[in-house]
Design a protein around this motif. Structure first.
Motif, PDB file in Angstrom:
ATOM      1  N   ILE E  48       2.798  19.535  42.305  1.00  0.00           N
ATOM      2  CA  ILE E  48       2.216  20.708  41.629  1.00  0.00           C
ATOM      3  C   ILE E  48       0.725  20.827  41.938  1.00  0.00           C
ATOM      4  N   THR E  49       0.286  22.000  42.371  1.00  0.00           N
ATOM      5  CA  THR E  49      -1.134  22.199  42.668  1.00  0.00           C
ATOM      6  C   THR E  49      -1.872  22.984  41.585  1.00  0.00           C
ATOM      7  N   ASN E  50      -1.163  23.492  40.596  1.00  0.00           N
ATOM      8  CA  ASN E  50      -1.820  24.215  39.509  1.00  0.00           C
ATOM      9  C   ASN E  50      -1.499  23.502  38.186  1.00  0.00           C
ATOM     10  N   ARG E  51      -0.927  24.164  37.226  1.00  0.00           N
ATOM     11  CA  ARG E  51      -0.688  23.582  35.905  1.00  0.00           C
ATOM     12  C   ARG E  51       0.550  22.694  35.945  1.00  0.00           C
ATOM     13  N   PRO E  74      32.256  34.290  29.527  1.00  0.00           N
ATOM     14  CA  PRO E  74      32.738  35.511  28.863  1.00  0.00           C
ATOM     15  C   PRO E  74      33.409  36.507  29.812  1.00  0.00           C
ATOM     16  N   THR E  75      33.003  36.556  31.069  1.00  0.00           N
ATOM     17  CA  THR E  75      33.577  37.551  31.984  1.00  0.00           C
ATOM     18  C   THR E  75      34.843  37.050  32.656  1.00  0.00           C
ATOM     19  N   HIS E 151       7.980  33.216  45.332  1.00  0.00           N
ATOM     20  CA  HIS E 151       7.287  32.827  46.569  1.00  0.00           C
ATOM     21  C   HIS E 151       8.273  32.178  47.533  1.00  0.00           C
ATOM     22  N   VAL E 158      -1.700  23.151  52.363  1.00  0.00           N
ATOM     23  CA  VAL E 158      -2.488  23.837  51.340  1.00  0.00           C
ATOM     24  C   VAL E 158      -3.920  23.319  51.321  1.00  0.00           C
ATOM     25  N   ASP E 166       3.678  19.624  49.195  1.00  0.00           N
ATOM     26  CA  ASP E 166       3.382  20.085  47.836  1.00  0.00           C
ATOM     27  C   ASP E 166       4.389  21.152  47.454  1.00  0.00           C
ATOM     28  N   GLY E 192       4.505  39.427  43.930  1.00  0.00           N
ATOM     29  CA  GLY E 192       3.214  38.966  43.397  1.00  0.00           C
ATOM     30  C   GLY E 192       2.144  38.878  44.467  1.00  0.00           C
ATOM     31  N   PRO E 193       0.857  38.675  44.030  1.00  0.00           N
ATOM     32  CA  PRO E 193      -0.251  38.608  44.992  1.00  0.00           C
ATOM     33  C   PRO E 193      -0.085  37.439  45.964  1.00  0.00           C
ATOM     34  N   ARG E 194      -0.685  37.602  47.145  1.00  0.00           N
ATOM     35  CA  ARG E 194      -0.465  36.623  48.219  1.00  0.00           C
ATOM     36  C   ARG E 194      -1.767  36.027  48.733  1.00  0.00           C
ATOM     37  N   PHE E 195      -1.623  34.887  49.406  1.00  0.00           N
ATOM     38  CA  PHE E 195      -2.776  34.307  50.078  1.00  0.00           C
ATOM     39  C   PHE E 195      -3.079  35.062  51.369  1.00  0.00           C
ATOM     40  N   GLY E 196      -2.055  35.631  52.004  1.00  0.00           N
ATOM     41  CA  GLY E 196      -2.264  36.368  53.247  1.00  0.00           C
ATOM     42  C   GLY E 196      -0.953  36.535  53.978  1.00  0.00           C
ATOM     43  N   ASP E 214      10.992  44.930  45.567  1.00  0.00           N
ATOM     44  CA  ASP E 214      11.292  46.367  45.661  1.00  0.00           C
ATOM     45  C   ASP E 214      12.666  46.587  46.269  1.00  0.00           C
TER      46      ASP E 214
END
Lengths: 251, 251, 251, 251, 251, 251
Positions: E48-51, E74-75, E151, E158, E166, E192-196, E214
């Motif tokens: 994990i690189t964030n939280r 159920p189905t 993603h 990274v 990672d 979502g937003p991207r690094f590039g 989309d």
């Protein structure tokens, strides 16, 4: 010692849980001179008539945008932070024990950004804060507005005739002061229980375009965007999304 | 545009819920050159063997000290921020996916502070972070330590002989590396269930003074302070309070 | 349909998680006429300069006392709600967007309780609310005070000379207005970092008895109680515990 | 595939945040046969008259003891899990929609543990659960009790004469059933507001030793321990600490 | 003593808030031999690189599935736990202080499940954990993948060229190692937003089918399911939903 | 002293964070005599077989409706609180330690409301509470029902044949007692994993109309509303939305 000055472009030389927290990981530059976009906070809840706490809004928006932003938009492929020079210029020094003094402090803060030629992008804060933001931006001519909200915020008074400034009245005051052009104003997503007919009366009587939530779903996203472009036109326009207020100069 | 440069001296020109958040409301100066005290964060939990999350520690300590500090000490009447030049120099750019690289980054960060002649005051972060902090500070001679904790953190290994660096081993590594003087080390408040005899053995065998919690209450606050002064003596001493690590140079 | 009128005497005809919530499970009687004790709320945070939210204090105190009260005191064996006629008379209708109007509303609310011959027991709310509570109670002669707090709340101004009413100034204002007798005032438990010498100066210069936290532990509970009785004497005395304000008429 | 069978002895072959969660990291053995100590849960809140949720108590106690236990006691140096054979025997299958059926299920569960010759160590659960735990343990002769609590839990009825089983009545029922010897019972730490004289009457009238909180501080920890040993004597004794119920056979 | 061995078939002989917590209330069988499906946890956040905090994921998924599962779909009306022999085989004994050792431990754990002929169903844990899961499963031939995520997780590095493992790189590593067939891989819901540009480049250049959000709404649920079946085909396929990783052998 | 008697009509003479909390800010009138609508709470979770706590539901619904209601409906423009006389009549005095006694108390409470000629609007509380609410309302003839839920709540028994009253059985009991007309009953939104065929069998065998979640999306909101009107017809009908139970008399 950190990479703060690189802003969101280099997201990983400092991990996202480290470093001083700024909007979008932008550099903190207290002076707006030379900026294209001045991102700032309005830690204000002096106009709140129900549950307060929006004074903590800017700090929380900083934390969220600092931790989660990546620099490229997924649909357009554009990198907004490379197209313009943006910085976090800090917060308005709100006076928590005086509402009118707070409004004056907000007005002075945005007058300075405006004088520097920067476009402000502000995180609130309660909606009354929009009134003193509009004052310097519209001192030469009224601006239009694209306004996303459940309520019109065009009431006259709430507690009594003595108290005309709260979170339900900013846009009636703005029209009265001649700084908001109601004919170039569109209010989108209005919904929920009401106090009475006056909830919509001022907006409609003054020519604002009101898209209630049922019409929103009929028009769809593209229809609403087209209608917003038609109403706001080419002039300078204030964009307000709930408590997160934004200004984008269009001409 | 804000009063951030005044630090905690003028607490009210910006309300405490506003502004960019720094340790003690100090100015953010990434370069430690010219500072007496460099306050910084070590957002590190690479050595944690149980519940992690201490990487968020520095940000939380900033928030707490920013919101609640007042500049004068109630007993001594002194104003520490007027006695020395202090600043928030930011966080170590931890590598969240590599423990040894993180230790090297911490070491380099504190070497730069030390080279600038500033005393570091660090908020962690897990306790393994103390090891690379001590390395540059003690490169000329070992330092003493006043250590407040429930555990001695002088274990040899935890998972196996291959893995000698975690939150339970920093001070055995420091003694082995010759950067911590066990005879000038006092460990205060040791308590709670243990893995076995080795919990205290290394500390005692190497001459550390260990004050377990029962002796703490017998000695009382003044007695413990006197004993800490006696053990640490006049040489340079590292002070560590749980995960909040502090260094105060005494000579 | 409920047993609300029985107050805390019959705790179980309605389980504690049911029923309309009032202070101590007392009946809700908006009119204080005929009451010995009028319990009420002051949902006010207009004077808060840091983290607000004390407007929600009375509702939370109602919930806590409703759920947990039992009618007999364990040491004295007395049943306070049988010794006097008490009721929940509701909340002051605070004006959340105007501080001075709120102070006037608080004053009018307590004037009515005082005129009815009832002793008020109020839950706040921020400490500035004590000032308009004292005004009607002390209109004939100043009252004494037993004040438990970390701070003296006898500052002159905080933001500037223009703004003299906030959560740090109520008791300087009260002395200036002649409604609080500083020589019959004791401030207990003062502690924590300070802005400077002025934190204690006004209190001491005007003859208040200040027991800082170190002296508190030296005197012990019984010594502090004796000292409070000595200072306050036999006259009418206002008792304030942090944000929970209480008045008990002694003569 | 895991080290669960090693219990708390080898805390690190599986990190503490991994593995199936059991009391003290002990092996899960549904059958108490051959155990010295059977640790178990009583997920019961059928007797709660205020805020419920103690049905989740055993799961939370498992989580806490699983994550934080180390095998050696710091003062005695003993390793309790090497002195006896202990296991997590699971939970009583409480009936959440019938109180009396739940009491029968608890009784049957502990009868089986008792018949196997194991000493139960139970985590609750509301205090009424103590009654059916005591029944099989005391079927041959009444037991003594060391009881830590704010309340005596020796009320007769709460809602009406029809309903005699709730969280305030277990120990009066136990005395009436002849399974608890009041003369070998000590209740420690009784405090807080009361419903009336009956809060203590039954305990005192039947010869229980009640140490209210003021006497507790007068006697001190060692004095209270001595008094508890004197009252309970050498016979089998039930130990109850709030909602965490424990039984330790002494002879 | 409990009904744990019955698994989710008999949901009420033990109430859902009682008993030892396992995935889907299945029996805990550490040995995968003889099982059709081996449900397990990977309490890992070393990549994990964030939280961080995903090490607590398996325990939380156990709690949720234990409390809320009912045995019939159920189905379809099918009872999956009667169609195959499933059990909770426990957690991988992650090494919290060494990433590569953790990857080896994960690989060994899943190799044993694979050797026993069971299909693993794993709850994570961060996404890097997918790489060592795939290694034993794909040692004979690459597998396909149906991957639900925001993603692509096909980045190269990274922090720098030295650190290639990672939470953003597992599937590039898997293609490089020849254990994932990009032509049989579909990535669904990317947004979502991207690094590039590199966010999608590796996936597209190697022939993965990427359905951005989309396109997802254009195709609709049935269209996406059909496209996933077409891309993955009949070969063995790994299914990954965010952090909850699942493998279902198709041939 | 407050404006409570004005109900939601004058929302601002008392700010929304002040005052005694009632449903919709209505006056608290324990006696239903003379009311058109009696709003009340059923703080009951005696029938809950999983996670309890719904006894706190009414208090939370009071808080939410007190703080957020405005008197006019946005689509119809009607003011419901001016069309009828409504009040908060308080809570049923539930017996938390006896399920059947609680059912009798609920029945008596609603019998009194029904006898007074008021329509009850109840906030729960677990779904078993619907059974004793229906008894007095349907004593003359069975009522129809519009029921929004994930489950049919028409099971026979859960733990064993002895225990027929829990949160999964109220509407089978109601049909058996002849107080609910299954042919005038529609169950909307049924979904999620099932215990088996019996989940729907009783409802379908007795002629209830069941709209599972897939059919719901096919019909759309308007289609479902039309179907509900068709099934319920013109007779008296009970409306139940999850745990929030409502009754609206139609003829």
């Amino acid at each position: 010692m950190t990479d703060q000055d690189e802003g969101p472009r280099n997201i990983f030389s400092m991990p996202r849980f480290g470093g001083i927290v700024t909007f979008f990981r932008l550099p903190h530059l207290p002076d707006p001179e030379g900026l294209d976009v001045a991102v700032c906070g309005v830690p204000f809840d002096g106009g709140i008539t129900n549950r307060n706490g929006t004074r903590h809004g800017p700090r929380q928006v900083r934390e969220m945008t600092h931790n989660h932003i990546r620099p490229v938009h997924p649909t357009t492929g554009r990198s907004p932070f490379e197209l313009c020079r943006a910085a976090d210029v800090g917060d308005v020094p709100i006076n928590p024990i005086d509402l009118q003094d707070s409004l004056e402090r907000i007005e002075a803060f945005f007058a300075r950004i405006h004088a520097a030629g920067a476009v402000p992008l502000a995180a609130g804060g309660d909606h009354l804060g929009s009134l003193p933001i509009l004052r310097p931006l519209a001192k030469d001519r009224p601006v239009g507005m694209v306004h996303f909200d459940a309520h019109t915020d065009t009431y006259d008074t709430v507690f009594s005739d003595k108290f005309k400034y709260d979170n339900g009245t900013p846009f009636r005051r703005a029209v009265e002061e001649g700084i908001l052009d109601p004919k170039r104003t569109i209010q989108i997503g209005i919904r929920g229980p009401r106090f009475g007919e006056e909830d919509l009366a001022f907006s409609l009587d003054n020519g604002m375009r009101v898209i209630e939530i049922d019409e929103y779903f009929e028009l769809g996203n593209q229809g609403v965007i087209a209608e917003a472009r038609r109403v706001a036109g080419d002039g300078p326009t204030y964009i307000s999304a709930m408590c997160s207020m934004m200004m984008m100069k269009k001409s």
